[in-house]
Write a protein that holds these residues in place. Structure first.
Motif, PDB file in Angstrom:
ATOM      1  N   LEU A   1       0.738  -1.186   0.282  1.00  0.00           N
ATOM      2  CA  LEU A   1      -0.477   0.251  -0.237  1.00  0.00           C
ATOM      3  C   LEU A   1       1.176   0.976  -0.281  1.00  0.00           C
ATOM      4  O   LEU A   1       0.941   2.409  -0.844  1.00  0.00           O
ATOM      5  N   GLU A   2       1.815   0.951   0.685  1.00  0.00           N
ATOM      6  CA  GLU A   2       2.886   2.306   1.146  1.00  0.00           C
ATOM      7  C   GLU A   2       3.377   2.660  -1.018  1.00  0.00           C
ATOM      8  O   GLU A   2       4.021   3.869  -0.634  1.00  0.00           O
ATOM      9  N   ALA A   3       3.780   1.653  -1.189  1.00  0.00           N
ATOM     10  CA  ALA A   3       4.199   1.525  -2.689  1.00  0.00           C
ATOM     11  C   ALA A   3       3.463   2.081  -3.897  1.00  0.00           C
ATOM     12  O   ALA A   3       3.639   2.878  -4.536  1.00  0.00           O
ATOM     13  N   ILE A   4       1.970   2.062  -3.650  1.00  0.00           N
ATOM     14  CA  ILE A   4       1.299   2.628  -3.935  1.00  0.00           C
ATOM     15  C   ILE A   4       0.805   3.665  -4.078  1.00  0.00           C
ATOM     16  O   ILE A   4       0.838   4.960  -4.701  1.00  0.00           O
TER      17      ILE A   4
ATOM     18  N   ALA B   1      -5.509   4.436   1.662  1.00  0.00           N
ATOM     19  CA  ALA B   1      -4.265   5.558   1.852  1.00  0.00           C
ATOM     20  C   ALA B   1      -4.686   5.612   3.225  1.00  0.00           C
ATOM     21  O   ALA B   1      -3.290   6.164   3.116  1.00  0.00           O
ATOM     22  N   GLU B   2      -5.526   5.724   4.204  1.00  0.00           N
ATOM     23  CA  GLU B   2      -5.611   5.811   6.054  1.00  0.00           C
ATOM     24  C   GLU B   2      -4.197   4.622   5.846  1.00  0.00           C
ATOM     25  O   GLU B   2      -3.065   4.902   6.686  1.00  0.00           O
ATOM     26  N   ILE B   3      -3.817   3.738   5.790  1.00  0.00           N
ATOM     27  CA  ILE B   3      -2.948   2.038   5.986  1.00  0.00           C
ATOM     28  C   ILE B   3      -1.679   3.409   5.446  1.00  0.00           C
ATOM     29  O   ILE B   3      -0.673   3.058   5.842  1.00  0.00           O
ATOM     30  N   ALA B   4      -1.789   3.488   4.541  1.00  0.00           N
ATOM     31  CA  ALA B   4      -0.877   3.799   3.409  1.00  0.00           C
ATOM     32  C   ALA B   4       0.380   5.110   4.191  1.00  0.00           C
ATOM     33  O   ALA B   4       1.462   4.856   4.302  1.00  0.00           O
ATOM     34  N   THR B   5      -0.809   6.364   3.603  1.00  0.00           N
ATOM     35  CA  THR B   5      -0.246   7.651   5.156  1.00  0.00           C
ATOM     36  C   THR B   5       0.526   7.201   5.264  1.00  0.00           C
ATOM     37  O   THR B   5       2.035   7.777   5.936  1.00  0.00           O
TER      38      THR B   5
ATOM     39  N   GLN C   1       1.948   6.803  -6.785  1.00  0.00           N
ATOM     40  CA  GLN C   1       0.264   7.267  -7.045  1.00  0.00           C
ATOM     41  C   GLN C   1       1.057   8.864  -6.869  1.00  0.00           C
ATOM     42  O   GLN C   1       0.563  10.007  -7.875  1.00  0.00           O
ATOM     43  N   GLU C   2       2.347   9.480  -6.345  1.00  0.00           N
ATOM     44  CA  GLU C   2       2.421  10.912  -6.521  1.00  0.00           C
ATOM     45  C   GLU C   2       3.572  11.314  -7.688  1.00  0.00           C
ATOM     46  O   GLU C   2       3.461  11.876  -7.858  1.00  0.00           O
ATOM     47  N   ARG C   3       3.919   9.955  -8.582  1.00  0.00           N
ATOM     48  CA  ARG C   3       3.887  10.006  -9.342  1.00  0.00           C
ATOM     49  C   ARG C   3       3.493  10.495 -10.528  1.00  0.00           C
ATOM     50  O   ARG C   3       3.712  10.797 -11.791  1.00  0.00           O
ATOM     51  N   GLY C   4       2.051   9.607 -10.329  1.00  0.00           N
ATOM     52  CA  GLY C   4       1.127   9.574 -11.711  1.00  0.00           C
ATOM     53  C   GLY C   4       0.197   8.332 -11.468  1.00  0.00           C
ATOM     54  O   GLY C   4      -0.088   7.134 -10.545  1.00  0.00           O
TER      55      GLY C   4
ATOM     56  N   ILE D   1      -4.420   1.552 -10.858  1.00  0.00           N
ATOM     57  CA  ILE D   1      -4.701   0.950  -9.207  1.00  0.00           C
ATOM     58  C   ILE D   1      -4.898   2.340  -8.831  1.00  0.00           C
ATOM     59  O   ILE D   1      -4.587   3.006  -8.374  1.00  0.00           O
ATOM     60  N   HIS D   2      -5.893   2.617  -7.658  1.00  0.00           N
ATOM     61  CA  HIS D   2      -6.207   3.324  -6.951  1.00  0.00           C
ATOM     62  C   HIS D   2      -6.280   2.680  -5.737  1.00  0.00           C
ATOM     63  O   HIS D   2      -7.049   1.916  -5.752  1.00  0.00           O
TER      64      HIS D   2
END
Length: 125
Positions: free
Chosen positions: A11-14, A67-71, A18-21, A60-61
Protein backbone atom coordinates in the motif's frame (compact mmCIF):
# COMPACT_ATOMS: atom_id res chain seq x y z
CA UNK A 1 -6.99 -1.61 11.68
CA UNK A 2 -4.07 -4.06 11.67
CA UNK A 3 -2.80 -5.75 8.52
CA UNK A 4 0.40 -7.61 7.80
CA UNK A 5 3.65 -5.71 7.26
CA UNK A 6 3.94 -6.94 3.67
CA UNK A 7 0.48 -5.56 2.88
CA UNK A 8 1.48 -2.23 4.41
CA UNK A 9 4.54 -2.19 2.14
CA UNK A 10 2.41 -2.77 -0.95
CA UNK A 11 0.00 0.00 0.00
CA UNK A 12 2.87 2.38 0.75
CA UNK A 13 4.40 1.57 -2.64
CA UNK A 14 1.10 2.39 -4.36
CA UNK A 15 0.96 5.71 -2.50
CA UNK A 16 4.51 6.62 -3.53
CA UNK A 17 3.85 5.64 -7.14
CA UNK A 18 0.55 7.56 -7.21
CA UNK A 19 2.48 10.70 -6.33
CA UNK A 20 4.36 10.24 -9.62
CA UNK A 21 1.31 9.49 -11.78
CA UNK A 22 -0.82 6.54 -12.86
CA UNK A 23 -0.15 3.21 -11.15
CA UNK A 24 -0.45 -0.18 -12.78
CA UNK A 25 0.55 -3.62 -11.52
CA UNK A 26 3.75 -3.57 -13.59
CA UNK A 27 4.79 -0.30 -11.90
CA UNK A 28 4.36 -1.90 -8.48
CA UNK A 29 6.23 -5.02 -9.62
CA UNK A 30 9.15 -2.92 -10.84
CA UNK A 31 9.16 -0.70 -7.74
CA UNK A 32 9.13 -3.64 -5.33
CA UNK A 33 11.19 -6.06 -7.45
CA UNK A 34 8.44 -8.69 -7.47
CA UNK A 35 6.97 -10.61 -10.38
CA UNK A 36 3.87 -9.26 -12.10
CA UNK A 37 1.87 -12.42 -11.24
CA UNK A 38 2.69 -11.96 -7.55
CA UNK A 39 1.51 -8.35 -7.71
CA UNK A 40 -1.64 -9.32 -9.63
CA UNK A 41 -2.61 -11.82 -6.93
CA UNK A 42 -2.02 -9.27 -4.17
CA UNK A 43 -3.96 -6.56 -6.03
CA UNK A 44 -6.95 -8.91 -6.37
CA UNK A 45 -6.85 -9.49 -2.60
CA UNK A 46 -6.62 -5.74 -1.98
CA UNK A 47 -9.53 -5.06 -4.32
CA UNK A 48 -11.62 -7.76 -2.65
CA UNK A 49 -10.86 -6.26 0.79
CA UNK A 50 -11.58 -2.67 -0.24
CA UNK A 51 -8.05 -1.26 -0.17
CA UNK A 52 -7.83 -0.40 -3.88
CA UNK A 53 -9.97 0.08 -6.94
CA UNK A 54 -8.99 -1.08 -10.41
CA UNK A 55 -10.13 1.01 -13.34
CA UNK A 56 -11.01 -0.34 -16.80
CA UNK A 57 -7.60 0.81 -18.08
CA UNK A 58 -5.98 -1.28 -15.26
CA UNK A 59 -5.01 1.83 -13.28
CA UNK A 60 -4.85 1.16 -9.54
CA UNK A 61 -6.14 3.68 -6.98
CA UNK A 62 -6.06 3.52 -3.20
CA UNK A 63 -9.45 3.71 -1.52
CA UNK A 64 -9.81 5.85 1.60
CA UNK A 65 -9.26 2.67 3.62
CA UNK A 66 -6.05 1.83 1.71
CA UNK A 67 -4.81 5.42 1.69
CA UNK A 68 -5.21 5.69 5.46
CA UNK A 69 -2.88 2.73 6.00
CA UNK A 70 -0.41 3.80 3.30
CA UNK A 71 -0.20 7.35 4.61
CA UNK A 72 0.36 6.18 8.19
CA UNK A 73 3.18 3.83 7.16
CA UNK A 74 4.74 6.39 4.83
CA UNK A 75 4.76 9.02 7.59
CA UNK A 76 6.38 6.56 9.99
CA UNK A 77 8.99 5.57 7.42
CA UNK A 78 9.94 9.15 6.59
CA UNK A 79 10.20 10.27 10.21
CA UNK A 80 12.18 7.20 11.26
CA UNK A 81 14.67 7.80 8.43
CA UNK A 82 15.07 11.41 9.63
CA UNK A 83 15.58 10.37 13.24
CA UNK A 84 18.05 7.62 12.40
CA UNK A 85 20.12 9.85 10.10
CA UNK A 86 20.04 12.62 12.72
CA UNK A 87 21.72 10.30 15.22
CA UNK A 88 24.41 9.33 12.73
CA UNK A 89 23.08 6.29 10.85
CA UNK A 90 23.97 6.47 7.16
CA UNK A 91 20.96 7.06 4.92
CA UNK A 92 20.99 3.67 3.23
CA UNK A 93 21.05 1.83 6.54
CA UNK A 94 18.47 4.24 7.99
CA UNK A 95 16.04 3.47 5.14
CA UNK A 96 16.52 -0.26 5.60
CA UNK A 97 16.05 -0.09 9.37
CA UNK A 98 13.06 2.26 9.10
CA UNK A 99 11.31 -0.34 6.92
CA UNK A 100 11.68 -2.86 9.73
CA UNK A 101 10.71 -0.53 12.57
CA UNK A 102 7.72 1.18 10.90
CA UNK A 103 5.54 -1.94 11.07
CA UNK A 104 6.22 -2.92 14.68
CA UNK A 105 6.41 0.31 16.61
CA UNK A 106 3.36 1.17 18.71
CA UNK A 107 1.32 4.25 17.93
CA UNK A 108 2.14 5.62 21.39
CA UNK A 109 5.90 5.23 20.90
CA UNK A 110 5.76 6.66 17.39
CA UNK A 111 3.87 9.72 18.62
CA UNK A 112 6.45 10.23 21.38
CA UNK A 113 9.31 10.01 18.86
CA UNK A 114 7.47 12.42 16.56
CA UNK A 115 6.89 14.92 19.38
CA UNK A 116 10.51 14.63 20.52
CA UNK A 117 11.90 15.02 16.99
CA UNK A 118 9.62 17.99 16.21
CA UNK A 119 10.93 19.70 19.36
CA UNK A 120 14.57 19.37 18.35
CA UNK A 121 16.37 22.16 16.55
CA UNK A 122 18.61 21.16 13.66
CA UNK A 123 20.99 23.45 11.77
CA UNK A 124 19.79 24.43 8.28
CA UNK A 125 21.11 21.99 5.72
Amino acid sequence: MKIQASAEDYLEAILVLQERGKVRAIDIANHMSFSKPTISIKMKQFRDNGYITLEADRTIHLTDKGAEIATRIHERHNLLVKVLTAIGVNESQAREDACKIEHNISETTFECIKKFYDGLKFPEQ
